[in-house]
Structures are given as C-alpha cells and as structure tokens.
Design an enzyme around this catalytic site. Structure first.
Site, PDB file in Angstrom:
ATOM      1  N   GLU B 164      18.757 -31.133 -70.485  1.00  0.00           N
ATOM      2  CA  GLU B 164      18.226 -31.392 -69.251  1.00  0.00           C
ATOM      3  C   GLU B 164      18.461 -30.550 -68.029  1.00  0.00           C
ATOM      4  O   GLU B 164      17.601 -29.959 -67.209  1.00  0.00           O
ATOM      5  CB  GLU B 164      18.050 -32.990 -68.941  1.00  0.00           C
ATOM      6  CG  GLU B 164      17.074 -33.826 -69.734  1.00  0.00           C
ATOM      7  CD  GLU B 164      15.528 -33.102 -69.386  1.00  0.00           C
ATOM      8  OE1 GLU B 164      15.337 -32.804 -68.339  1.00  0.00           O
ATOM      9  OE2 GLU B 164      15.032 -32.808 -70.343  1.00  0.00           O
ATOM     10  N   SER B 250      29.648 -15.253 -79.423  1.00  0.00           N
ATOM     11  CA  SER B 250      28.200 -15.099 -79.887  1.00  0.00           C
ATOM     12  C   SER B 250      27.795 -14.488 -81.384  1.00  0.00           C
ATOM     13  O   SER B 250      27.100 -14.867 -81.886  1.00  0.00           O
ATOM     14  CB  SER B 250      27.336 -14.589 -78.971  1.00  0.00           C
ATOM     15  OG  SER B 250      27.550 -15.194 -77.796  1.00  0.00           O
ATOM     16  N   HIS B 379      16.422 -23.240 -81.311  1.00  0.00           N
ATOM     17  CA  HIS B 379      17.672 -22.632 -81.338  1.00  0.00           C
ATOM     18  C   HIS B 379      18.558 -22.704 -80.395  1.00  0.00           C
ATOM     19  O   HIS B 379      19.880 -22.906 -80.357  1.00  0.00           O
ATOM     20  CB  HIS B 379      17.301 -21.054 -82.074  1.00  0.00           C
ATOM     21  CG  HIS B 379      18.545 -20.354 -81.535  1.00  0.00           C
ATOM     22  ND1 HIS B 379      19.627 -20.322 -82.663  1.00  0.00           N
ATOM     23  CD2 HIS B 379      18.658 -19.257 -80.679  1.00  0.00           C
ATOM     24  CE1 HIS B 379      20.399 -19.343 -82.065  1.00  0.00           C
ATOM     25  NE2 HIS B 379      20.050 -18.823 -81.337  1.00  0.00           N
ATOM     26  N   SER B 380      17.902 -22.345 -79.081  1.00  0.00           N
ATOM     27  CA  SER B 380      18.709 -22.561 -77.964  1.00  0.00           C
ATOM     28  C   SER B 380      17.558 -23.032 -77.011  1.00  0.00           C
ATOM     29  O   SER B 380      16.278 -23.162 -77.252  1.00  0.00           O
ATOM     30  CB  SER B 380      19.357 -21.421 -77.620  1.00  0.00           C
ATOM     31  OG  SER B 380      18.554 -20.349 -77.009  1.00  0.00           O
TER      32      SER B 380
END
Lengths: 366, 487
Positions: B164, B250, B379-380
């Site tokens: 959020e 990453s 996924h993101s």
C-alpha cells in the site's frame, strides 16, 4: 574438443620462436632499501611463470585461509603456474573445479565473502566472459550494495591474456578494457617476473576484488632476477621505467617490451622517450602520467587490445583534460586493430615496434 | 586426436594418470593398442620425468579411486531409472569407467525424457489443515508452531502495508511474498542461526524469522540513513551480516555458485552449519543454477538449494520455462539428493528442511529441495499479473490453498491458538508496521559521502576528485538536487 583447444595454449606458450626482449630496469623505486639489500643476496633468475608460482606458494603459506582453484590447476595448470601447490598444501586448498567460469568466480566470491583469500584461475582471459556477470554485478558491487556489511575483497582472479604468436581468436585476447569500466574491482597487469610476484601478492592481500591478467607470452620468455622472499609492490602506482624528455609512452604488460625496443631505436634518431608502466589500470595513477606529459609535452599509448574503446582512449581523454595546453601534438595510440584477433594475420594486427617508432617520430615532428 | 596426444608430453602424462585412475592400465590383459601407443610415446619422450607411470599413478590414486566408487554407491537414491538398469545378467562384460562399472547391452535404448509418473510431493497437512493419517511427524513444540504462525501473519501484513505504501508513492518499489509464507517461514524455522543464507529476493520471511525488525525492513525500503545498505539499493534488497543473511542482489541465480563457495568455507572450518540458498523456478534456467549444482556436488559442499517453484517467472509460465518434471528431477543428473515438498504446507517444509540440514551437515553434501507453491501477488509493484494469468487461478491459490490458513487450522486444532489471540496479534502487528513506516519515512536520508564510500575499502583518487567536483556543482546548483540528502 574445447578442452583440447584450451590445453593447446600450453604448447603455444612454450613453442614461441620469436624472442621478446624484456625490460629489467624496474627495481629501485618500488622495493624498499632494506629489501633491496636482501634481494641482492637471495634473488634468483626466474621466468614469469615461476615467479607467479612462487607468489602462490607464499600466499598459501602465509595465510591458512587462502585457496587456489580453477580448471586443471591441481596438476600444475596448463601453463604450469600452479605446479607443486597441491602436493604442498593439499587438495582441500588447491583444487580443480568443473569447467565453468561463472561457477569458478561465483564460488570464489562466496569463499571470499566468508573471510578467505580465494585465488581463482581462469585458464585463458578469452574464456572469462561467462564469468562477466559474476565479476561485474556481484564481485564489484558486493561491498557497496551491502553498505560494507559484506565484501569479497579476498578474491583475486588470475587469467593469462594476450598474443602468443599463433593463438588465433580465442587464445590471444586482451579483455582488460571491459573490466576497467567497472567500479569496485581493480585490474592489474605485470610486465616482468619480479613485478608479477610482487604485484600478485599485493592483489591477493588487497581488501578488494582484483582481476590480474598475466602476459602469457612472457611466461617462459621473460627471465629476470626475482627476490626469493615475500614482497609486495604497491597497486595504483605507475612506474617510470625509462626516463626521457621528448615524449611519454604509456603501456602495460607484455607490450612494454615492444615499447622499450621502440624507445631504444628512437634514441638512435635522437629522440628521448620516457616509458611508463601503468601496472594497475583501475584505479589508475593519473598523476604519474600527468607529471611526465607535463615534462615531455607528448603522449603515446600502446596496447594489444583493439584501439576503439580500449583503455588507451581513457588515458588519452584524461591527459588531454589535464594537460591540454602542455600538449605539442595529438595523443597517439598504437594498438590492436578493430578486428577479432586473427591467426595468420597476427603480425599485421599487432602494435609492433615499427608502428610505435613511426608514431613516436610523427608525434615528435608534428 | 591420436596425433594430437603425441604432440603434448604433458597432456599424455596427465591422461595416463587419469587412465591409471580409471583402472584401465591396471588390467594385465590390456589389449588396447590405443592406450599402449600413448604410453609408449610418452615413455620415450619423457622417460626421465616419469620413470614408471603405470605403477606410480595407480598407487598414487588408488585411494581416490576407492573413494569415488564409494561415493557413487552412496548417492544412489530410490531408483527412478531402475527399469533401465536391466536385471539381465548378461553383463559379464562391463566398462570400468570413473564412477563405477558400466554394463554393456546390445539392445539400443534411449533413456526416456520423463518418468511414467511425476515425482510425488511430500506433505503432512491436507488442504484443511488436517494431519495426514500415519504421517511420521516429529514433535514440533507449541512454542515453535505458534511463532511460525505469528511470523507468517506478520509477513502477510507487512506485505499488505508496504505494498500500500508503494501504491501511495511513499516507497519506490515493493515485492510481496504472498502465497509463499510457509516456504519462507517454515524453512527459516528449520535452520539454526549459524546457517548462512544467500537469498534470491522473495524470502524476507527468513530474515523476519531471524529477528530483523519491522523498523529495519522499513528503513531499507525507505532508503534512509538507518538502512544498512546506506540507501544504495532498491527496496526489498535487505541484508544483515549479524543475522547471517547475505545482501540481496537483483540478478537471478548469481547467489547460487556463491553459496557453494560459502559452504566450502564452512566445510573447511568444520562448522556445524550449512548454507541455504533460494531460487525461483525461472532462476533454474540460468547458467548459474547449473554451475552451482555441479560445483556443489563435486565439492561436496554442505548447501541446501531451495527452489520456490511458484509457477510463474514474471509472466512466463513454467510450461514455457522447462520441459522437465519441475526442479527436483534435475538433482539426480548432478548427483544430488533431491525432494519435492508441498511449499504451502508449513509442517512439511519444516520437516523437510530439518532433514535436509541434517544430511547436508552430517554427510557434507548438497541437497536440492523443490517447494511447490504459488506466487499469489504480482511479480512486483511494476507488474499486473492479471494480464497474463486467469483470475480464478490466483483466487484458487489465494483461498483454497492458502498456506497461512492451512497452518492456522492445524495450530487451532491443537488448542494452541484462538480467535482472541489472532485479533490481538493482528492489531499489534498493524500498529508496529504503521509506526515503523512513519518513523522510517521521517528519518533522514544517508549523507552524500555514502555515494562514494564502499566502492573500494578506501576511496581512490578518482572518487575523491569526483566527490569534490560534485560538491562544488551542488553549491552552484542546489535546486537540482534533493534537499533531503544531508551534505
């Protein structure tokens, strides 16, 4: 077949017919006075391969948390640089790995991150590319991205680089420029046996990951007195190996011996050349080069790697930035051609003595 | 090839040692002219160097040979290829080859690309949280079970609130672990604090279990001066040296070969600990995955590879990722024991990782665990997964196969948890999370010097020069730069 081809390199290295002369005028400044005295007593004639071997022996001997590994290193390596290490230090500390460069470097990073000195060998610099991601995205950023919680400073990657007379595309490359674009690693290239030993020990003990390219053409050909004791040569310090007043020549590794021949020939024509061995390509010693160019007013850079995007371009740009008004001629670059490294055409590709000599003359007479 | 061999003395020498290693030269009835020619060429060319290759090489490597044979036997698992290892006793003839004897057959048979049945999935709790009958479960204490459940809830709530916060523009990016809470928390619970974790990026639950506080998570996501990473990486790239959790990077799968190196270090130090590394299903296609499994097997490194097979690599479904029966089947090809477990069954994951840890440390070898789970979230925050997968599939995994609900039912059935405790936990976590975000948001950014430090152990001259130049530029154009970064 691949492994056959790789091993072919060993033959290449020992069967060179063309002789290269080697600069030995390097002592003095770098080794401290007392060390020099000791060296007089205990130095021995060694080739570059044996000097590397001696450095590895010392590294393993002085730090029980140090490891040497890579393809075929256990029996001594295809170039024999790791001869005798397994017998002396055992197969837990000196061992073969599977044939997989990304695995070797990744393994080395993990080992180093646990507080060890990981000395990884890539059999030929031409085969380092599968490990590029591990070097660029992992090793180089390990400390930075963790906020200095973790580092892999104990990692040193050794790789033989450069021309050998008939190595063709995949046993001749000089890939140093790729790695000079990577903040977080150091790139070091020695020019002679004595330099190789001292610089390699510095790299192994440096708290940052280092890529150490060894001039394989010189493994057997370069012979000079090498102190037997444990010594280190400073990184990121260039060295003036020949003083002169008309033009500054900058190079590294095997190319220095070619450049030195050009300097000698130029001298016969009355041109006084200053020759600098950069030794560490990143982070590099700009100040020494700048001081020299301020004195001579001219700069020539020479390397075997293709001219476009080579590290010579970086040196040229930096020196023009700093010495623009002192320069009396454009900066000259005598480098490899922008072709893949060729087999039959190697003599045409190479930045030879006479190409350098011509460039010296045209720069001085500009 | 033969011509080549005679050209290199060293290679011949080396090969002969290898051949001796295989035991071929040992056979009196060695009628193979091929090897004899090598041996004669070598002894003529380098007899001074290797006076008696046959005998010395064999005696030198005899112990290694025994070792290899032994290892081959011990790595044999319940044979999926048994039908292939025919019971014919026609094998009076066999090839003595490194790793053990290889039987000859005259009938040509290709190995099937798959087994008749898929590898089964180990589980202890059914979808309703009922213990499967006759399951041989170890006792798990109330304390551990309740902590596991609480941390799963915490992880779920952290995801909701941080997600959020990203949607409100307060943080730049976020990745949830929704659907994979059991794989995260239960695997962490099965480990010891000394075990070293090299995560991918969807395993914050492991860090949570180890004691990383909600404030610490928030500090990283906001990239403030309390972030251990000094504001240098995107949100969710956590790391904690004190909790033995390597900093997330990453690139996919790069941590796997590193995990083998770290495990080798533990092995050399004879530590009572192992390395645990995580990967998704997509990551198993990377070269580093194969490099790592092979290295781990050969080095006999105490490392557990946990693959969260969650069905999706961003939008790429596993049917477009590989044609094998998932991940577990790949272990055997590398000589690694492997197991498939229901990743949404916290008890089964816990038990599996406990056992894997025991094997990894006591036998000093790697283990591959495939946890079948599902990425319920996108996924993101930069992804909208409804564009490439059906909503009812997400709904099914979110509701019917929810790992947190399933574990809750079991914990409640044991009388260890109640509705009252549930609401108290949720309201307390919610308060802590909101507080953590508020504080992290207000905490100032890392000072500018952190841009230049830690590239190397000490800043070299080029970085010192660049820092000086940048500071001068900032003085001239302060309006170009964020005002919340202290100089």
């Amino acid at each position: 077949m691949a492994s056959c081809l790789r091993r072919y390199g060993r033959r290449l290295s020992v069967s060179i017919c063309e002789k290269r002369e080697l600069s030995t005028a390097c002592e003095g400044k770098v080794i401290q006075q007392q060390q020099q005295q000791q060296q007089q007593q205990t130095a021995k004639l060694l080739n570059l391969c044996s000097a590397i071997n001696q450095a590895l022996h010392l590294a393993l001997e002085t730090d029980p948390r140090s490891y040497v590994f890579g393809e075929d290193v256990s029996f001594g390596g295809v170039f024999r640089c790791t001869t005798g290490l397994t017998e002396r230090f055992g197969k837990n500390r000196v061992f073969n790995t599977p044939l997989c460069e990304q695995g070797i470097v990744g393994f080395g990073i993990g080992l180093a991150a646990m507080g060890n000195r990981a000395i990884a060998e890539i059999q030929f610099a031409d085969y380092i590319y599968p490990a590029f991601d591990q070097i660029v995205n992992e090793a180089a950023k390990f400390r930075y991205r963790s906020g200095n919680q973790y580092d892999c400073g104990g990692l040193t990657i050794r790789a033989p680089y450069g021309a050998v007379g008939h190595g063709g595309h995949y046993h001749s490359q000089s890939p140093e420029a790729f790695f000079c674009h990577v903040p977080g690693i150091k790139v070091v290239i020695p020019r002679s046996p004595q330099q190789a030993k001292g610089l390699l020990l510095s790299c192994i003990r440096d708290p940052n990951p280092v890529v150490f390219f060894e001039p394989k053409w010189l493994y057997r050909l370069a012979v000079e007195e090498v102190p037997e004791h444990d010594y280190m040569l400073p990184l990121s310090e260039a060295e003036v190996i020949r003083e002169g007043s008309d033009i500054t020549l900058v190079g590294w590794g095997a190319q220095l011996s070619i450049m030195e021949q050009a300097c000698t020939d130029a001298e016969k024509d009355g041109i006084s050349c200053e020759l600098i061995d950069l030794k560490t390509l990143i982070p590099w010693d700009k100040e020494t080069v700048e001081t020299s160019v301020r004195k001579t007013g001219r700069l020539l850079i020479s390397h075997e790697a293709p001219v476009t995007g080579g590290f010579g371009a970086e040196i040229s740009a930096s020196i023009v930035e700093r010495c623009f008004l002192r320069l009396e001629a454009p900066v000259a670059r005598v480098c490899g051609l922008d072709t893949p490294f060729p087999l039959v055409f190697e003599p045409f590709y190479m930045p030879t003595k006479n190409k350098i000599l011509d460039a010296i003359k045209s720069t001085v007479n500009y | 090839m033969a011509i080549w061999f005679t050209r290199s003395r060293t290679i011949t020498y080396y090969l002969k040692r290898k051949m001796g290693f295989m035991g071929i030269l040992n056979q009196d009835s060695c009628s193979n002219s091929y090897f004899e020619s090598i041996s004669s060429s070598s002894s003529s060319s380098s007899s001074s160097r290797i006076p008696d290759v046959k005998n010395s090489s064999i005696s030198r490597y005899s112990s290694a040979f025994t070792f290899l044979v032994h290892r081959f036997k011990s790595t044999k698992t319940s044979g999926q290829l048994d039908q292939f290892y025919s019971s014919d006793d026609e094998n009076s003839q066999a090839l003595d080859f490194p790793g053990g004897k290889v039987a000859y057959i005259s009938e040509m048979r290709f190995i099937s690309e798959s087994n008749d049945k898929r590898i089964p999935c180990y589980r202890l709790l059914d979808d309703n949280g009922e213990l499967i009958e006759d399951s041989d479960i170890d006792q798990i204490s109330k304390e551990v079970a309740v902590k596991m459940y609480s941390e799963m809830v915490t992880l779920q709530m952290m995801d909701t609130i941080f997600y959020e916060a990203q949607r409100q523009g307060r943080i730049s990016f976020y990745v949830t672990s929704v659907g994979e809470e059991a794989t995260n928390i239960a695997s962490a619970a099965a480990l010891a604090a000394d075990d070293v974790v090299l995560p991918q990026y969807r395993e914050p639950g492991v860090l949570l279990w180890r004691g990383f506080t909600l404030e610490e998570f928030a500090n990283q996501c906001f990239g403030n001066k309390a972030d251990y990473g000094k504001g240098r990486q995107m949100p969710i790239h956590y790391g904690s040296k004190k909790l033995n959790y390597f900093t997330v990077s990453s690139p996919i799968a790069t941590q796997l070969p590193q995990a083998v190196g770290a495990a080798y270090s533990l092995k050399m130090d004879k530590k009572d600990a192992c390395v645990v590394t995580y990967i998704g299903d997509g990551g198993t296609s990377e070269g580093d995955f194969h490099a790592a499994l092979n290295f781990a097997a050969v080095m006999e490194a105490p490392v557990i590879f946990i693959c969260r097979n969650n069905g999706w690599a961003i939008s790429t479904h596993i049917t477009e990722q590989f044609r094998s029966d998932g991940i577990a089947v790949k272990g055997q090809a590398y000589g690694i024991q492997s197991i498939r477990v229901d990743g949404n069954d916290a008890l089964a994951v816990y038990r599996t990782i406990r056992a894997a840890r025991e094997i990894a440390i006591s036998e000093q070898r790697p283990i591959l665990v495939e946890a079948l789970t599902y990425r319920v979230g996108h996924h993101s925050t930069s992804d909208d997964s409804t564009k490439y997968r059906p909503a009812d599939e997400i709904e099914y995994w979110k509701m019917a196969r929810n790992p947190v609900n399933r574990f809750r039912k079991w914990v409640e059935r044991n009388g260890w948890w109640s509705e009252k405790e549930e609401s108290e936990l949720r309201s307390s976590i919610r308060k802590q999370l909101l507080q953590a975000i508020q504080v992290a948001e207000k905490t100032e950014k890392p000072a500018l010097g952190n841009l230049f430090s830690d590239v190397y152990d000490l800043p070299p001259s080029n970085l010192r020069e660049q820092e000086k130049q940048l500071r001068e530029t900032i003085n001239r154009h302060p309006q170009d730069y964020p005002s919340d970064v202290p100089m």
